[in-house]
Design an enzyme around this catalytic site. Structure first.
Site, PDB file in Angstrom:
ATOM      1  N   TYR A  31       0.830  -1.209   0.000  1.00  0.00           N
ATOM      2  CA  TYR A  31       0.000   0.000   0.000  1.00  0.00           C
ATOM      3  C   TYR A  31       0.858   1.249   0.000  1.00  0.00           C
ATOM      4  CZ  TYR A  31       0.994   0.985   4.921  1.00  0.00           C
ATOM      5  OH  TYR A  31       1.625   1.314   6.100  1.00  0.00           O
ATOM      6  N   ARG A  50       8.011   3.928  -5.000  1.00  0.00           N
ATOM      7  CA  ARG A  50       8.173   2.997  -3.866  1.00  0.00           C
ATOM      8  C   ARG A  50       7.191   1.830  -3.979  1.00  0.00           C
ATOM      9  NH1 ARG A  50       7.814   5.482   1.978  1.00  0.00           N
ATOM     10  NH2 ARG A  50       5.606   5.493   1.514  1.00  0.00           N
ATOM     11  N   ARG A  98      -8.032 -20.308  -0.984  1.00  0.00           N
ATOM     12  CA  ARG A  98      -7.041 -20.054   0.057  1.00  0.00           C
ATOM     13  C   ARG A  98      -6.005 -21.173   0.199  1.00  0.00           C
ATOM     14  NH1 ARG A  98      -5.578 -21.062   5.143  1.00  0.00           N
ATOM     15  NH2 ARG A  98      -4.680 -19.337   6.346  1.00  0.00           N
ATOM     16  N   HIS A 100      -1.565 -21.092   0.847  1.00  0.00           N
ATOM     17  CA  HIS A 100      -0.536 -20.107   1.152  1.00  0.00           C
ATOM     18  C   HIS A 100       0.299 -19.708  -0.055  1.00  0.00           C
ATOM     19  CE1 HIS A 100      -1.664 -21.128   5.183  1.00  0.00           C
ATOM     20  NE2 HIS A 100      -0.783 -20.289   5.707  1.00  0.00           N
ATOM     21  N   LYS A 145       6.569  -1.849   2.034  1.00  0.00           N
ATOM     22  CA  LYS A 145       5.349  -1.298   2.662  1.00  0.00           C
ATOM     23  C   LYS A 145       4.198  -2.279   2.446  1.00  0.00           C
ATOM     24  CE  LYS A 145       3.496   3.298   3.622  1.00  0.00           C
ATOM     25  NZ  LYS A 145       4.069   3.570   4.953  1.00  0.00           N
ATOM     26  N   GLU A 177      12.710   2.781  14.005  1.00  0.00           N
ATOM     27  CA  GLU A 177      11.796   3.844  13.560  1.00  0.00           C
ATOM     28  C   GLU A 177      10.582   3.802  14.475  1.00  0.00           C
ATOM     29  OE1 GLU A 177       9.799   3.168   9.784  1.00  0.00           O
ATOM     30  OE2 GLU A 177      10.199   1.021   9.895  1.00  0.00           O
ATOM     31  N   LEU A 201      11.267   1.304   7.094  1.00  0.00           N
ATOM     32  CA  LEU A 201      10.594   1.717   5.875  1.00  0.00           C
ATOM     33  C   LEU A 201      11.167   3.093   5.529  1.00  0.00           C
ATOM     34  CD1 LEU A 201       8.032   3.310   4.445  1.00  0.00           C
ATOM     35  CD2 LEU A 201       8.390   0.905   3.886  1.00  0.00           C
TER      36      LEU A 201
HETATM   37  C1  LIG Z   1       4.684   4.604   5.707  1.00  0.00           C
HETATM   38  C2  LIG Z   1       5.582   4.433   6.851  1.00  0.00           C
HETATM   39  C3  LIG Z   1       6.479   5.440   7.257  1.00  0.00           C
HETATM   40  C4  LIG Z   1       6.472   6.846   6.694  1.00  0.00           C
HETATM   41  O1  LIG Z   1       6.675   6.921   5.316  1.00  0.00           O
HETATM   42  P1  LIG Z   1       6.199   8.183   4.504  1.00  0.00           P
HETATM   43  O2  LIG Z   1       6.498   7.818   3.097  1.00  0.00           O
HETATM   44  O3  LIG Z   1       7.002   9.345   4.963  1.00  0.00           O
HETATM   45  O4  LIG Z   1       4.746   8.375   4.774  1.00  0.00           O
HETATM   46  C5  LIG Z   1       7.402   5.139   8.256  1.00  0.00           C
HETATM   47  N1  LIG Z   1       7.405   3.934   8.869  1.00  0.00           N
HETATM   48  C6  LIG Z   1       6.538   2.968   8.537  1.00  0.00           C
HETATM   49  C7  LIG Z   1       6.610   1.668   9.259  1.00  0.00           C
HETATM   50  C8  LIG Z   1       5.600   3.182   7.523  1.00  0.00           C
HETATM   51  O5  LIG Z   1       4.736   2.219   7.200  1.00  0.00           O
END
Ligand SMILES: *Cc1c(COP(=O)(O)O)cnc(C)c1O
Length: 277
Positions: A31, A50, A98, A100, A145, A177, A201
């Site tokens: 996403y 991305r 379903r 895996h 992501k 993070e 991320l």
């Molecule tokens: C999306 C996200 C961010 C922030 O990313 P942006 O592109 O700046 O919105 C940071 N950490 C995680 C775990 C995320 O999913």
């Protein structure tokens, strides 16, 4: 806000997700969240690049090239007359009985985009907020992501329970993070943030901040730092789409710096705001 993007069409929001959508059953999908300021999406291209990378890493086929996706999402935002808020876009590996393992090659991905109005968080950006610490229990591909967000959900819930805006995660001694944002610390005039490897991320906001710091003549070290360094920092802030940059005043019971938004953080917020005003 009653229109959505479903695969390659903009339709009414009365869609029912199939129970065997792999996004629904396995979190098997990716996403993006794109901020919209005054009717204009910010850094949409970077978000879609991305998305393409996430898709490639998971061997997931995107239904449309990034350029066409951009056009569809702009149409969606216009159809919903979105002024201030976000565009959410998700692509799952499709609908299939379903099991895996990957479904047959000819299974089309399921793409859904929608918009949501959200106020700007200017007050929190100006005043700052608190954070809590929590162990980072995620997998080793945090650079993708994906829809699998349970550890992030649990971390954020802990933050909310303590009236904090974010949960800052650490693997052992190393700060990675936050649950849905990246973390920067300032020490003796220089910035430090975890390198963009598989443990975090790589936020689009994070990347833009690094670029802006160059312009402002600030040193940014993409290096790991410890929980002790975080607590001992002069300034701390978190960054993510739409909440942009939030100064962190306290982490658990530790006051950061002077307990108010720092000068360097404020100068970066000022520079960031120029991107959309
Ligand atoms: C999306 C996200 C961010 C922030 O990313 P942006 O592109 O700046 O919105 C940071 N950490 C995680 C775990 C995320 O999913």
């Amino acid at each position: 806000m009653n229109k959505i993007l479903f695969n390659d069409e903009i339709v009414d929001r009365d869609l029912v997700v199939d129970i065997e959508d792999r996004g629904y059953q396995f979190g098997d999908g990716i996403y993006e969240v794109i901020g919209v300021y005054d009717g204009k999406p910010l850094m949409m291209k970077e978000h879609l690049i991305r998305l393409e990378r996430s898709a490639k890493e998971l061997q997931l086929n995107l239904p449309l090239p990034a350029g066409e996706m951009e056009e569809k999402l702009e149409k969606l935002a216009a159809a919903n007359e979105l002024k201030e808020g976000i565009i959410y876009l998700q692509v799952s590996r499709g609908t299939s009985p379903r099991w895996h393992e990957f479904p047959p090659d000819d299974t089309p991905p399921v793409t859904i985009g929608y918009t949501r109005e959200e106020e700007r968080m200017s007050d929190m950006e100006d005043q700052g907020a608190n954070a809590v610490l929590t162990e980072d229990i995620r997998w080793l591909r945090c650079d993708i992501k994906t829809l699998n967000l349970l550890p992030n959900v649990l971390a954020k819930q802990k933050a909310v329970k303590h009236d904090a805006v974010e949960a800052i995660m650490h693997r052992g001694e190393t700060v990675t993070e936050a649950s849905a944002s990246n973390v920067f610390i300032v020490k003796n005039g220089a910035l430090y943030t975890h390198p963009a490897d598989n443990y975090i991320l790589n936020g689009i906001t994070r990347q833009k901040i690094i670029e802006l710091c160059e312009k402002l003549g600030l040193d940014v070290h993409e290096e790991t730092y410890t929980v002790d360094a975080l607590l001992d920092a002069d300034e701390v802030f978190v960054s993510a789409t739409k909440s942009d940059i939030i100064p962190i005043l306290k982490v658990d019971d530790h006051v950061i710096g002077k307990g108010k938004p720092g000068e360097i953080t404020k100068s970066i917020i000022g520079e960031f705001r120029k991107l959309y005003s």
